[in-house]
Design an enzyme around this catalytic site. Sequence first.
Site, short mmCIF file in Angstrom:
data_model
loop_
_atom_site.label_atom_id
_atom_site.label_comp_id
_atom_site.label_asym_id
_atom_site.label_seq_id
_atom_site.Cartn_x
_atom_site.Cartn_y
_atom_site.Cartn_z
N ASP A 14 7.07 13.48 37.37
CA ASP A 14 6.48 14.81 37.60
C ASP A 14 6.42 15.63 36.31
O ASP A 14 7.30 16.45 36.02
CB ASP A 14 7.26 15.57 38.66
CG ASP A 14 6.46 16.76 39.19
OD1 ASP A 14 5.38 17.06 38.62
OD2 ASP A 14 6.89 17.39 40.18
N ASN A 28 13.39 15.57 40.28
CA ASN A 28 12.43 14.92 39.40
C ASN A 28 13.02 13.73 38.65
O ASN A 28 12.42 13.24 37.69
CB ASN A 28 11.87 15.93 38.38
CG ASN A 28 10.92 16.92 39.03
OD1 ASN A 28 10.40 16.67 40.12
ND2 ASN A 28 10.67 18.02 38.36
N LYS A 46 15.29 18.56 36.82
CA LYS A 46 16.13 18.81 37.99
C LYS A 46 16.33 17.49 38.73
O LYS A 46 15.56 16.53 38.53
CB LYS A 46 15.49 19.86 38.90
CG LYS A 46 14.10 19.49 39.40
CD LYS A 46 13.51 20.62 40.23
CE LYS A 46 12.10 20.28 40.70
NZ LYS A 46 11.52 21.38 41.51
N THR A 61 12.20 25.69 37.80
CA THR A 61 12.96 25.94 39.02
C THR A 61 14.13 26.85 38.66
O THR A 61 14.89 26.56 37.73
CB THR A 61 13.47 24.63 39.63
OG1 THR A 61 12.34 23.78 39.89
CG2 THR A 61 14.19 24.88 40.94
N ASP A 99 10.97 21.23 33.55
CA ASP A 99 11.28 21.16 34.99
C ASP A 99 12.28 20.05 35.27
O ASP A 99 12.12 19.29 36.23
CB ASP A 99 10.00 20.95 35.80
CG ASP A 99 10.18 21.33 37.26
OD1 ASP A 99 11.11 22.10 37.56
OD2 ASP A 99 9.39 20.86 38.11
#
Length: 395
Positions: free
Chosen positions: A245, A232, A229, A264, A227
């Site tokens: 996260d 984060n 991105k 995502t 994840d």
Amino acid sequence: MGNTSPKPSNLSQSSVDGVYIQRGEDLCQNLNSSLSGRSFASVSSHQSTYSVSRPWSRVSRRRWKESTLTLPYESSKTAWPVSQTESFFLPEFPLLTNNKENKFENLGEINKGAFGKVYKVKDEKGDVYALKVLSKSKIIKENAVRQVKDEVQIQRVCGHHPYIVDCPFHWQSKKRLYIVSEYVAGGELYNLLKTYAVLPVALVKIYIAQLALALDFLHNAGIIYRDLKPENILLDANGNVQLIDFGLSKWLSYGKTTRTICGTLLYMAPEILAHLEYGHSVDWWSLGVIACLMLTGKYPSTEADSADEPETRRVRLPQHELEVPARDLLLRLLQFEPTKRLRSLRTLQTIAFYKDFNFENVKTKKMKPLDLLPERPQEEIMEFEDFDGNYDTVL
């Protein structure tokens, strides 16, 4: 004269046995009716010897903490005095009955997630932290118990890395989970990208190197992040990245694969979208998307002709003036074929984009990225696509 109350009649052995048998049958029926929804282990659990001398409500939790609750394979042997909602999160989230959350002063809400909220708090010593408060009922309803336990375990094990947020405290109460992390005051990389349309190449080199160091550390530890991105990625006071996260992270030995569709959408690798097995290389694809955002201010295009073979497909970069080394970096990271994708720190250090770049200064945080930003942001504010595509379930 004297005590005139009638004396109880003597019971024969057979009648006594009959009473015991009847009570035993009633007890079995009550257990079967009340525990029909529980696992077999909870029905056949062994009762503690403390219950013989005093009620369950008076059993000391401290004595249980010294024995059953600290052993991962012993915690499920009894249903008393730990409730089912508490035993679900043991042993990763220890039980604390002294209201430890009251020792933190709430300084305001930072963010809100699917299972709870994140607060800025201050402890008795004046140290500032980020406190994540999660609802047990929501986690259990979404079948995310294992996910939350892995998140806190991974962050606790890897928090000593200079570019990963540490998790010094975590515990549970009857209804909530509490995760205390380091507070990072610089905000998200996402906000920096919205303020500056395009970041300087020298700054992009530092950020990509810092993220690559964090990913390389996680992968070597047997963890896939899944994840990556800008939301984060936090920035500290000097502008260094801090990875947060780990809700979608997973223990995965290097070289192994998995099939869970999560992440995502704008940052997901093609093999995930194609429902194929994938490995740690998906994190390097996400790093390529972030690099493209920092260098061009736009997302890369992954649309391809259906007649193209997977081996011949190439990503379409935004129309932006890029130097050859920068374009080479993006094409290596955004490679459709996972086996041909740039997916190691050692390879990253050898490409033209990082010629004469000192990675040791990045490892020791000798660089201050914020010093490389222009004094005034560009007037044009970057417009991200209005898309909320978080997938954290198995499809």
